[in-house]
Enzyme design. Structure first.
Site, PDB file in Angstrom:
ATOM      1  N   LEU A 172       0.851  -1.197   0.000  1.00  0.00           N
ATOM      2  CA  LEU A 172       0.000   0.000   0.000  1.00  0.00           C
ATOM      3  C   LEU A 172       0.880   1.238   0.000  1.00  0.00           C
ATOM      4  O   LEU A 172       1.845   1.325   0.760  1.00  0.00           O
ATOM      5  CB  LEU A 172      -0.913  -0.010   1.225  1.00  0.00           C
ATOM      6  CG  LEU A 172      -1.990   1.071   1.277  1.00  0.00           C
ATOM      7  CD1 LEU A 172      -3.102   0.762   0.292  1.00  0.00           C
ATOM      8  CD2 LEU A 172      -2.563   1.163   2.683  1.00  0.00           C
TER       9      LEU A 172
ATOM     10  N   ASN B 253      -3.218   4.203  -3.322  1.00  0.00           N
ATOM     11  CA  ASN B 253      -4.293   4.695  -2.461  1.00  0.00           C
ATOM     12  C   ASN B 253      -4.557   6.186  -2.615  1.00  0.00           C
ATOM     13  O   ASN B 253      -5.321   6.754  -1.839  1.00  0.00           O
ATOM     14  CB  ASN B 253      -3.953   4.396  -0.992  1.00  0.00           C
ATOM     15  CG  ASN B 253      -5.155   3.910  -0.217  1.00  0.00           C
ATOM     16  OD1 ASN B 253      -6.105   3.384  -0.789  1.00  0.00           O
ATOM     17  ND2 ASN B 253      -5.147   4.078   1.088  1.00  0.00           N
TER      18      ASN B 253
ATOM     19  N   ASP C 132       5.341   0.452   2.184  1.00  0.00           N
ATOM     20  CA  ASP C 132       6.267   0.892   1.151  1.00  0.00           C
ATOM     21  C   ASP C 132       7.596   1.393   1.719  1.00  0.00           C
ATOM     22  O   ASP C 132       8.522   1.659   0.952  1.00  0.00           O
ATOM     23  CB  ASP C 132       5.619   1.973   0.284  1.00  0.00           C
ATOM     24  CG  ASP C 132       5.183   3.183   1.101  1.00  0.00           C
ATOM     25  OD1 ASP C 132       5.367   3.158   2.335  1.00  0.00           O
ATOM     26  OD2 ASP C 132       4.645   4.138   0.520  1.00  0.00           O
ATOM     27  N   ASP C 133       7.687   1.533   3.030  1.00  0.00           N
ATOM     28  CA  ASP C 133       8.953   1.993   3.629  1.00  0.00           C
ATOM     29  C   ASP C 133       9.595   0.935   4.509  1.00  0.00           C
ATOM     30  O   ASP C 133      10.528   1.237   5.246  1.00  0.00           O
ATOM     31  CB  ASP C 133       8.720   3.268   4.442  1.00  0.00           C
ATOM     32  CG  ASP C 133       7.683   3.075   5.548  1.00  0.00           C
ATOM     33  OD1 ASP C 133       7.107   1.976   5.617  1.00  0.00           O
ATOM     34  OD2 ASP C 133       7.445   4.019   6.315  1.00  0.00           O
TER      35      ASP C 133
ATOM     36  N   ASP D  90      -4.389  -2.763  10.837  1.00  0.00           N
ATOM     37  CA  ASP D  90      -3.582  -3.908  11.238  1.00  0.00           C
ATOM     38  C   ASP D  90      -4.103  -4.520  12.529  1.00  0.00           C
ATOM     39  O   ASP D  90      -4.100  -5.740  12.704  1.00  0.00           O
ATOM     40  CB  ASP D  90      -2.121  -3.485  11.386  1.00  0.00           C
ATOM     41  CG  ASP D  90      -1.979  -2.179  12.162  1.00  0.00           C
ATOM     42  OD1 ASP D  90      -2.998  -1.642  12.623  1.00  0.00           O
ATOM     43  OD2 ASP D  90      -0.845  -1.691  12.305  1.00  0.00           O
TER      44      ASP D  90
END
Length: 914
Positions: free
Chosen positions: A663, A692, A740-741, A828
């Site tokens: 994401l 997103n 993404d990090d 999450d």
């Protein structure tokens, strides 16, 4: 003549003199040019010799005396330097010539080796191709790979079934036309329009509206009656002010239905009850081969295994409010048990006509025994003993109308619910008339008790509970014969807290799945019939992925963080494109011994074949299932969470890959770096980037070429729930959800994937968190401190099964997804709640990493204090929705101590468990 002759002589004499002078001049020039230098050289030489060696002027001087001259020293140095360089260049030239000769020889040898290798490669390709062809032929013979079955629809109008001996003898085998419902038909259902038959105008408008809404949202309903497997007719509930048709008139009206076909086979007459005093106007009506689904049945009317006892329609159009449902803990409440009701009319009481008899003596009588008086006396004695706080009331200020011999409901629904919220157990006394096998009043008492978490205690084992053929009610309720009423108090006090909590959790599941809404009631009716005739359920379709075109061409480099992998073989060297997890391998080859149980008592809400069905699970002892074309009833089965779990999902694949779902939101540079780090990752099928942001990627953005497909999916809105949508481009069972990090090495990902394959029903990941109870504020807290104990693994870097993507998106309460959208946080935590609630197991943390950091990323949300406050609120809200805290603590961690150690083939790689 002399004069002429003298002239000639003079001319000749002149010519001779000129010739002599020319000759002399030539001789002199030759002497000067040749002999004079020789004489001068000789003379100079003799001068040097006469002067001695030390006084030489023109000759060469020993020891470089000439260079001692100041004006020629520089020239001498230059001469010597040039001489040395020339010598060196000559040596290099000779050396290069030799190297060129050697390389030419090697080139010729390599050319010969390449030609030989090409021939060998061509032969190997031919052998591999032949081997693959033989393997495919062998697999096709022994284990053909199935795809989605071809949909078969009925093509016969009327098979002409022989009539049953009597209407009471109707069973599925004798009264149901299986030819209209092939296994791959998809179970099409045709619903009659309520305005197409006479009594449809007299139906309760609220029931009609709820039924129409449920039909509209059901995936099995079809507008084509010629292909229908089942035909639904709504027959109730009729308004009290409306005239009821006589039995003969109703029979004629039923036979006049367009697709009744003389005997009504494959028809279901549905009667939704909203009141305890509901009409049973089908009692004296001959329904032929049509089945009846209603809440009230008499023994002479009910056909076991054919008719269906359904739950009353308590919530017609309203959705249940989870915040109003009391929590499931603490287990013990104010009252041990409660009962409020008034007896409308009972059979002849033995206590009024004769001295009290024992239950055994009463059972020996010819007439049915009325135990209600003895039950009243026993319950009052328990209340008066004050051993436990109980509440029993046998008179009502405002009793609701009920059937004869049935206990009427007291007061309004809100008043009854307040009492049940304070009750550990709720008594449901079956009607005194043994001929009344099911009643709407008992169904309402049962539904209200399940809704608020009061464990039902049914007095009377002759009563038929809703969907009793398919639901194992002993897991959610206590069913006690009336003769054992004297032992009821002892029985209730002997139950442990764990057993009561498990029964309450199971009851909550039954209420949510089968009782809570009109859609659930209708879906349960259809699922019961479909399960009985063994037709697989229709699958939920995957979420369609609208791809964003992007340019690929930037060659991905090698990440410096991966250098420590060395020559470690992290996975197979694949020579073919990425392959998906094979599906549809076990559509109709399942056995009862090859199913999966997720937990001991409470079942998971749905089960799948590779797609989740929309139907409720029936029977309730079906614990957990997964992948295939639909869903099926399951009994007990083998346990296990690895290979057994995969087999129960329709898999049983010897090899597989996983899909990375990432994401991202407007962080192109960070995203590109993360994608490059996936270059060369074994077992990776593809990368799905969930974009997103409403703003598309830059047109000039070059995406890295990692040798695998990168699919960029466009979303409708900015929502963290998009992370867990079951995208149709995800073709593997395993999903690696990653931010993404996040920075993960290849060996860490591989190790996590191998651990997940042994625990497919769990979340397996890297960053661990845990929850804690705040004594001061009496609430739950989210904690990210380092600890040996954890209860959550964040999905920013975790593996989970695609099964949970279906459950999260389609089954989990909508209120949780709305909370995630409101706070833009906690998705999450919601996934951890869901998996722990279904499996009753904690997640698995792998490796020693606790968290991940991105040095070059902008300020993260987790650095803001409001981030943690929102997560505190999320946890407490999720607990209210589930009714209890499903997260479980664990100190178990899987570490990769010997993951990179090369061991002999006869040894097994070891894991260190901490």
């Amino acid at each position: 003549m002399q004069r002429n002759g003298g002239g000639v002589g003079v001319v000749g004499q002149t010519w001779v003199l000129r010739r002599v002078r020319l000759t002399w001049l030539s001789f002199m020039l030759f002497f000067i040019l040749v002999f004079f230098p020789l004489i001068a050289h000789y003379y100079l030489t003799t001068i040097d010799e006469a002067g001695g060696p030390d006084k030489r002027i023109f000759g060469p001087r020993p020891g470089g005396e000439l260079c001692e001259a100041k004006h020629v020293q520089d020239l001498c140095r230059i001469r010597e330097s040039v001489s040395e360089e020339l010598l060196q260049l000559e040596a290099k030239r000779q050396e290069l010539n030799g190297e060129i000769a050697r390389l030419n020889l090697r080139i010729e040898a390599c050319k010969r080796s390449i030609d030989s290798a090409k021939q060998d490669l061509l032969q190997l390709k031919n052998v591999i191709s032949q081997t693959e062809h033989s393997y495919k032929e062998l697999m096709a013979q022994n284990q053909p790979k199935l795809s989605l079955p071809v949909r078969l629809l009925p093509d016969k109008e009327d098979p002409g079934l022989p009539p049953p001996k009597s209407a009471r003898s109707c069973r599925l085998r004798s009264c149901f036309d299986y030819a209209r419902c092939p296994l791959t038909s998809g179970f099409p259902v045709y619903v009659y329009d309520t305005s197409s038959y006479p009594w449809g105008n007299y139906l309760d408008p609220l029931v009609k509206q709820a039924f129409a809404a449920s039909v509209k949202s059901n995936i099995y309903v079809t507008d084509n009656p010629s292909i229908a497997c089942l035909y639904l007719v709504l027959v109730g509930e009729i308004l009290e002010s409306s005239p009821l048709p006589s039995p003969s008139e109703l029979e004629q009206q039923l036979k006049a239905l367009p697709y009744w076909r003389s005997d009504g086979h494959n028809h279901v007459l549905v009667h939704f009850s909203r009141k305890s005093m509901t009409q049973n106007f089908l009692y004296n009506v001959s329904t032929g081969r049509a089945a009846v689904a209603q809440s009230t049945f008499l023994e002479l009317q009910y056909r076991e295994g054919f008719d269906l006892v359904v739950s009353p329609l308590v919530h017609a159009l309203s959705e249940p409010n989870f915040l109003e449902v009391p929590p499931q803990v603490p287990v013990k409440r104010k009252y041990l048990f409660t009962f409020q009701g008034e007896r409308v009319e009972s059979l002849r009481s033995s206590l009024q006509e004769a001295p009290p008899q024992s239950f055994e003596e009463e059972l020996e009588g010819d007439s049915p025994a009325d135990y209600d008086d003895r039950i009243i006396g026993t319950l009052k004695a328990v209340q008066d003993s004050h051993l436990d706080q109980v509440l029993v009331e046998f008179t009502c200020k405002n009793p609701k109308p009920s059937l004869l011999t049935e206990w009427a409901l007291c007061g309004e629904r809100e008043e009854r619910m307040e009492v049940l919220k304070a009750s550990t157990f709720a008594l449901v006394i079956a009607p005194g008339d043994g001929q009344l096998v099911a009643s709407a009043g008992c169904g309402m008492r049962l539904s209200e008790a399940l809704e608020v978490g009061a464990i039902p205690v049914v007095l009377g084992d002759h009563s038929k509970l809703p969907y009793h053929q398919l639901i194992r009610w002993t897991e959610a309720a206590i069913i006690v014969p009336k003769p054992r009423v004297t032992e009821l108090h002892f029985l209730l006090r002997s139950l442990s807290d764990n057993d009561m909590l498990a029964m309450r959790r199971q009851g909550r599941f039954l209420w949510e799945t089968y009782f809570s809404t009109s859609e659930n009631v209708l879906s349960t009716i259809l699922a019961s019939i479909r399960t009985s005739i063994q037709v697989p359920a229709a699958p939920i379709k995957d979420e369609p992925a609208h791809e964003i075109p992007h340019k690929a061409g930037k060659l991905a480099g090698t990440d410096a963080n991966l250098a420590d992998n060395g020559d470690l073989d992290l996975g197979p060297v694949e020579t073919e494109p990425p392959y998906a997890s094979p599906r549809f391998l076990r559509n109709f080859t399942y056995t009862a011994a090859d199913t999966y149980r997720a937990w001991n008592r409470a079942p998971g809400p749905f089960h799948l074949f590779p797609h989740t069905p929309l139907d409720p699970v029936l029977p309730s002892e079906a614990k957990f299932l997964g992948s295939g074309t639909g869903f099926r009833p399951i009994g007990g089965g083998s346990g296990g969470s690895g290979k057994e779990f995969q087999a129960a999902l329709g898999g049983n694949v010897p090899r597989e890959q996983f899909t990375v779902v990432m994401l991202t939101y407007e962080r192109e540079e960070v995203l590109m770096n993360s994608l490059e780090r996936l270059n060369g990752l074994p077992y990776l099928n593809k990368v799905v980037v969930v974009w997103n942001s409403p703003k598309p990627p830059s047109d000039d953005l070059l995406w890295p070429d990692i040798g695998l497909p990168i699919v960029v999916v466009r979303t409708e809105k900015n929502s963290l729930n998009n992370r867990f949508l079951p995208w149709d481009v995800v073709e593997t069972e395993a999903i690696l959800s990653i931010d993404d990090d996040a920075h993960l090495r290849h060996d860490e990902i591989m190790f996590g994937f191998r651990v997940w394959r042994e625990a497919r029903d769990r979340i397996v990941g890297f960053p661990g968190r845990y929850h804690a109870w705040d004594i001061n504020h009496q609430s739950w807290l989210y904690n990210s401190n380092y600890s040996c104990e954890l209860s959550m693994v964040l999905t920013g870097a975790a593996f989970f099964h695609k099964y949970y993507a279906y459950l999260y998106s389609y089954v989990m309460p909508q209120a949780i997804r709305d909370m995630v959208d409101e706070y833009i946080n906690c998705e999450d935590i919601a996934m951890n709640f869901l998996v722990s609630h279904i499996t009753r197991k904690p997640p698995i943390k792998v490796t020693s990493r606790w968290t991940f950091r991105c040095p070059g990323c902008p300020q993260a949300l987790s650095h803001d204090d409001s981030h943690f406050h929102e997560r505190h609120k999320c946890i407490n809200f999720f607990v209210k929705v589930y009714g209890y805290m499903p997260l479980l603590y664990t100190q178990f961690r899987v570490d990769s101590v010997l993951f990179k150690t090369r061991l002999p083939h006869d040894k097994t790689k070891c894991f260190k468990f901490i």
